[in-house]
Design a protein around this motif. Structure first.
Motif, PDB file in Angstrom:
ATOM      1  N   SER A   2       2.589  -7.980   0.377  1.00  0.00           N
ATOM      2  CA  SER A   2       2.884  -9.182   1.136  1.00  0.00           C
ATOM      3  C   SER A   2       3.746  -8.830   2.338  1.00  0.00           C
ATOM      4  CB  SER A   2       3.620 -10.187   0.230  1.00  0.00           C
ATOM      5  OG  SER A   2       4.129 -11.282   0.950  1.00  0.00           O
ATOM      6  N   GLU A   3       3.884  -9.780   3.269  1.00  0.00           N
ATOM      7  CA  GLU A   3       4.869  -9.572   4.326  1.00  0.00           C
ATOM      8  C   GLU A   3       6.276  -9.489   3.738  1.00  0.00           C
ATOM      9  OE1 GLU A   3       4.977 -14.040   3.918  1.00  0.00           O
ATOM     10  OE2 GLU A   3       3.407 -12.500   3.884  1.00  0.00           O
ATOM     11  N   LEU A   4       6.455 -10.027   2.521  1.00  0.00           N
ATOM     12  CA  LEU A   4       7.753  -9.940   1.840  1.00  0.00           C
ATOM     13  C   LEU A   4       8.047  -8.530   1.339  1.00  0.00           C
ATOM     14  CD1 LEU A   4       7.699 -13.251  -0.256  1.00  0.00           C
ATOM     15  CD2 LEU A   4       8.615 -12.860   2.038  1.00  0.00           C
ATOM     16  N   THR A   5       7.004  -7.696   1.256  1.00  0.00           N
ATOM     17  CA  THR A   5       7.179  -6.291   0.844  1.00  0.00           C
ATOM     18  C   THR A   5       6.833  -5.344   1.992  1.00  0.00           C
ATOM     19  OG1 THR A   5       4.919  -6.103  -0.016  1.00  0.00           O
ATOM     20  CG2 THR A   5       6.602  -6.879  -1.556  1.00  0.00           C
ATOM     21  N   GLU A   6       6.959  -5.843   3.223  1.00  0.00           N
ATOM     22  CA  GLU A   6       6.645  -5.058   4.421  1.00  0.00           C
ATOM     23  C   GLU A   6       5.192  -4.588   4.416  1.00  0.00           C
ATOM     24  OE1 GLU A   6       9.539  -3.967   2.481  1.00  0.00           O
ATOM     25  OE2 GLU A   6      10.504  -5.608   3.551  1.00  0.00           O
ATOM     26  N   ASP A   7       4.309  -5.416   3.843  1.00  0.00           N
ATOM     27  CA  ASP A   7       2.869  -5.126   3.767  1.00  0.00           C
ATOM     28  C   ASP A   7       2.577  -3.827   3.036  1.00  0.00           C
ATOM     29  OD1 ASP A   7       2.033  -7.460   5.158  1.00  0.00           O
ATOM     30  OD2 ASP A   7       2.613  -6.510   7.048  1.00  0.00           O
ATOM     31  N   ARG A   8       3.410  -3.503   2.071  1.00  0.00           N
ATOM     32  CA  ARG A   8       3.180  -2.337   1.217  1.00  0.00           C
ATOM     33  C   ARG A   8       3.034  -2.798  -0.232  1.00  0.00           C
ATOM     34  NH1 ARG A   8       7.920   1.820   3.410  1.00  0.00           N
ATOM     35  NH2 ARG A   8       7.173   1.964   5.585  1.00  0.00           N
ATOM     36  N   TRP A   9       2.209  -2.058  -0.974  1.00  0.00           N
ATOM     37  CA  TRP A   9       2.060  -2.369  -2.391  1.00  0.00           C
ATOM     38  C   TRP A   9       3.329  -1.989  -3.147  1.00  0.00           C
ATOM     39  CZ3 TRP A   9      -1.365  -5.425  -4.494  1.00  0.00           C
ATOM     40  CH2 TRP A   9      -2.604  -5.603  -3.864  1.00  0.00           C
ATOM     41  N   ARG A  10       3.737  -2.893  -4.040  1.00  0.00           N
ATOM     42  CA  ARG A  10       4.822  -2.619  -4.966  1.00  0.00           C
ATOM     43  C   ARG A  10       4.358  -2.991  -6.373  1.00  0.00           C
ATOM     44  NH1 ARG A  10      10.620  -4.130  -2.105  1.00  0.00           N
ATOM     45  NH2 ARG A  10      10.200  -3.126  -0.086  1.00  0.00           N
ATOM     46  N   ILE A  11       4.862  -2.264  -7.338  1.00  0.00           N
ATOM     47  CA  ILE A  11       4.485  -2.486  -8.730  1.00  0.00           C
ATOM     48  C   ILE A  11       5.761  -2.712  -9.533  1.00  0.00           C
ATOM     49  CG2 ILE A  11       3.278  -1.571 -10.746  1.00  0.00           C
ATOM     50  CD1 ILE A  11       1.731   0.283  -8.853  1.00  0.00           C
ATOM     51  N   TYR A  12       5.738  -3.745 -10.381  1.00  0.00           N
ATOM     52  CA  TYR A  12       6.870  -4.074 -11.237  1.00  0.00           C
ATOM     53  C   TYR A  12       6.349  -4.178 -12.673  1.00  0.00           C
ATOM     54  CZ  TYR A  12       8.561  -5.701  -6.671  1.00  0.00           C
ATOM     55  OH  TYR A  12       8.905  -5.799  -5.341  1.00  0.00           O
ATOM     56  N   ASN A  56       6.495  -1.806 -18.823  1.00  0.00           N
ATOM     57  CA  ASN A  56       5.847  -0.699 -19.532  1.00  0.00           C
ATOM     58  C   ASN A  56       5.131   0.157 -18.488  1.00  0.00           C
ATOM     59  OD1 ASN A  56       4.175   1.053 -20.947  1.00  0.00           O
ATOM     60  ND2 ASN A  56       3.484  -0.463 -22.438  1.00  0.00           N
ATOM     61  N   ILE A  57       5.807   1.172 -17.984  1.00  0.00           N
ATOM     62  CA  ILE A  57       5.244   1.968 -16.893  1.00  0.00           C
ATOM     63  C   ILE A  57       3.964   2.674 -17.308  1.00  0.00           C
ATOM     64  CG2 ILE A  57       6.706   3.972 -17.434  1.00  0.00           C
ATOM     65  CD1 ILE A  57       6.771   4.573 -14.414  1.00  0.00           C
ATOM     66  N   ALA A  58       3.868   3.089 -18.579  1.00  0.00           N
ATOM     67  CA  ALA A  58       2.650   3.766 -19.029  1.00  0.00           C
ATOM     68  C   ALA A  58       1.450   2.828 -18.935  1.00  0.00           C
ATOM     69  CB  ALA A  58       2.829   4.270 -20.458  1.00  0.00           C
ATOM     70  N   MET A  59       1.633   1.593 -19.384  1.00  0.00           N
ATOM     71  CA  MET A  59       0.553   0.608 -19.298  1.00  0.00           C
ATOM     72  C   MET A  59       0.214   0.290 -17.850  1.00  0.00           C
ATOM     73  SD  MET A  59       0.059  -2.818 -18.531  1.00  0.00           S
ATOM     74  CE  MET A  59       1.691  -3.526 -18.761  1.00  0.00           C
ATOM     75  N   ALA A  60       1.248   0.129 -16.997  1.00  0.00           N
ATOM     76  CA  ALA A  60       1.017  -0.184 -15.587  1.00  0.00           C
ATOM     77  C   ALA A  60       0.204   0.915 -14.910  1.00  0.00           C
ATOM     78  CB  ALA A  60       2.350  -0.381 -14.873  1.00  0.00           C
ATOM     79  N   ARG A  61       0.530   2.183 -15.194  1.00  0.00           N
ATOM     80  CA  ARG A  61      -0.209   3.303 -14.600  1.00  0.00           C
ATOM     81  C   ARG A  61      -1.620   3.390 -15.149  1.00  0.00           C
ATOM     82  NH1 ARG A  61       2.188   4.222  -9.904  1.00  0.00           N
ATOM     83  NH2 ARG A  61       4.118   5.432 -10.011  1.00  0.00           N
ATOM     84  N   ILE A  87       2.562   5.086  -5.488  1.00  0.00           N
ATOM     85  CA  ILE A  87       3.217   3.781  -5.424  1.00  0.00           C
ATOM     86  C   ILE A  87       4.233   3.702  -6.559  1.00  0.00           C
ATOM     87  CG2 ILE A  87       2.905   1.281  -5.483  1.00  0.00           C
ATOM     88  CD1 ILE A  87      -0.035   1.757  -4.677  1.00  0.00           C
ATOM     89  N   PRO A  88       5.511   3.485  -6.255  1.00  0.00           N
ATOM     90  CA  PRO A  88       6.515   3.475  -7.322  1.00  0.00           C
ATOM     91  C   PRO A  88       6.383   2.255  -8.223  1.00  0.00           C
ATOM     92  CG  PRO A  88       7.501   2.852  -5.238  1.00  0.00           C
ATOM     93  CD  PRO A  88       6.100   3.268  -4.925  1.00  0.00           C
ATOM     94  N   VAL A  89       6.830   2.414  -9.464  1.00  0.00           N
ATOM     95  CA  VAL A  89       6.860   1.318 -10.416  1.00  0.00           C
ATOM     96  C   VAL A  89       8.317   0.978 -10.707  1.00  0.00           C
ATOM     97  CG1 VAL A  89       6.225   0.516 -12.721  1.00  0.00           C
ATOM     98  CG2 VAL A  89       4.672   2.015 -11.462  1.00  0.00           C
ATOM     99  N   ALA A  90       8.720  -0.253 -10.388  1.00  0.00           N
ATOM    100  CA  ALA A  90      10.086  -0.696 -10.634  1.00  0.00           C
ATOM    101  C   ALA A  90      10.180  -1.336 -12.010  1.00  0.00           C
ATOM    102  CB  ALA A  90      10.523  -1.697  -9.559  1.00  0.00           C
ATOM    103  N   ASP A  91      11.223  -0.997 -12.743  1.00  0.00           N
ATOM    104  CA  ASP A  91      11.443  -1.605 -14.051  1.00  0.00           C
ATOM    105  C   ASP A  91      11.841  -3.063 -13.868  1.00  0.00           C
ATOM    106  OD1 ASP A  91      11.684  -1.450 -16.921  1.00  0.00           O
ATOM    107  OD2 ASP A  91      13.844  -1.669 -16.617  1.00  0.00           O
ATOM    108  N   ALA A  92      11.263  -3.956 -14.677  1.00  0.00           N
ATOM    109  CA  ALA A  92      11.519  -5.388 -14.515  1.00  0.00           C
ATOM    110  C   ALA A  92      11.464  -6.085 -15.863  1.00  0.00           C
ATOM    111  CB  ALA A  92      10.502  -6.007 -13.565  1.00  0.00           C
ATOM    112  N   GLN A  93      12.126  -7.239 -15.932  1.00  0.00           N
ATOM    113  CA  GLN A  93      12.062  -8.124 -17.083  1.00  0.00           C
ATOM    114  C   GLN A  93      11.331  -9.384 -16.672  1.00  0.00           C
ATOM    115  OE1 GLN A  93      16.250  -8.512 -18.109  1.00  0.00           O
ATOM    116  NE2 GLN A  93      16.037  -6.947 -19.698  1.00  0.00           N
ATOM    117  N   PHE A  94      10.503  -9.924 -17.571  1.00  0.00           N
ATOM    118  CA  PHE A  94       9.610 -11.023 -17.244  1.00  0.00           C
ATOM    119  C   PHE A  94       9.888 -12.246 -18.114  1.00  0.00           C
ATOM    120  CE2 PHE A  94       7.615  -7.190 -15.832  1.00  0.00           C
ATOM    121  CZ  PHE A  94       6.857  -7.529 -14.722  1.00  0.00           C
TER     122      PHE A  94
END
Length: 223
Positions: free
Chosen positions: A52-62, A65-70, A89-96
Motif C-alpha cells: 500500500s502507499e502506507l507501506t511505501e508501495d512495498r510488500w510487507r508480511i506480518y 507463525n513465520i514457518a507457515m507464512a513462508r 521480504i521480511p516477516v514481522a512478528d505480530a499478534q492478531f
C-alpha cells in the motif's frame, strides 16, 4: 455422481482480501491478503500480506507463525501473485485479534512492535460459493472450494492512517461481487449465514491436487 472431491487437501483456513483504488481499474493502490490458517504442513497461524502507499508501495508480511507464512508464500500465495515469491521480504512478528459478525461488519487487527493495522469489511453482500479444479487457471496448480462474501465497504488503517481508495463492484459469473471480499462464514445452510467462525481452505499441489476452501463450523466441516 460422487460428492467427494478426488483431490488432496493441503491447507484449511480463511482468506479475506482488501483491494482499494481511487479509480475503477485493477491497478490497486492497496492490496491486502489476510489468512487465518487452521491446518497446513507448517502448522496453524495468521498472516497478512500487505502492499500500500502506507507501506511505501512495498510488500510487507506480518505473522504469528513465520514457518507457515513462508510456506504459504512459496506455494499458494506465490501462485496468485508472483511478487510475493520473493523470500527476501521480511516477516514481522505480530499478534492478531478479530471482532464483528457476518451480517454487519468484520474487523481483523494486528499488533507488531511499532505498528498497529486494522482491516474492516462492511456493507456485506450475499455470499456465494466458488469451486475450481487444479490448473483451471494457467499457472495456478491449485483448485479451490471457497465461500465468498463481497464487501462494498472496506477500510485499512496503519497506525491510525487510513489507506486511500475504495472497493469497486465486480461481477463473478453473474453474481454481484467486489474487489474486497471476506471469508468469515461459520456455515452456509440453505442460504443462511450463521455466526462467524472458520472458513476452511484445502490446498494441494499439482495435477490432481486442490486448493479447496471448504466451509466449516467451529467443530468440523459443514456438509
Amino acid at each position: 455422481m460422487s460428492t467427494v472431491d478426488v483431490n488432496s487437501v493441503i491447507v484449511t483456513g480463511e482468506n479475506s482480501v482488501i483491494r482499494l483504488n481511487n479509480s475503477d481499474n485493477d491497478a490497486f493502490t492497496t492490496h491486502a491478503s489476510f489468512w487465518r490458517i487452521l491446518t497446513s504442513p507448517a502448522g496453524p497461524g495468521d498472516v497478512l500480506y500487505l502492499k500500500s502507499e502506507l507501506t511505501e508501495d512495498r510488500w510487507r508480511i506480518y505473522s504469528d507463525n513465520i514457518a507457515m507464512a513462508r510456506w504459504l508464500q512459496s506455494t499458494v500465495v506465490g501462485a496468485i501473485n508472483a511478487e510475493l515469491l520473493d523470500p527476501a521480504i521480511p516477516v514481522a512478528d505480530a499478534q492478531f485479534s478479530k471482532s464483528g459478525n457476518a451480517r454487519d461488519f468484520w474487523t481483523e487487527r494486528l499488533d507488531a512492535r511499532d505498528e498497529r493495522i486494522a482491516l474492516t469489511w462492511y456493507q456485506l453482500g450475499e455470499p456465494f460459493v466458488v469451486h475450481t479444479q487444479p490448473n483451471s487457471v494457467p499457472g495456478r496448480p491449485y483448485g479451490m472450494c471457497t465461500g465468498l462474501i463481497p464487501a462494498l465497504g472496506a477500510r485499512l488503517t496503519r497506525n491510525g492512517i487510513e489507506a486511500e481508495g475504495r472497493p469497486w463492484r465486480r461481477d463473478r459469473e453473474g453474481r454481484p461481487s467486489s474487489t474486497c471480499r471476506a471469508r468469515i462464514m461459520r456455515k452456509l445452510d440453505g442460504g443462511q449465514i450463521d455466526d462467524p467462525g472458520a472458513v476452511m481452505s484445502a490446498l494441494t499441489y499439482n495435477r490432481r491436487h486442490t486448493y479447496c476452501r471448504e466451509l466449516s463450523a467451529r467443530d468440523g466441516l459443514v456438509t
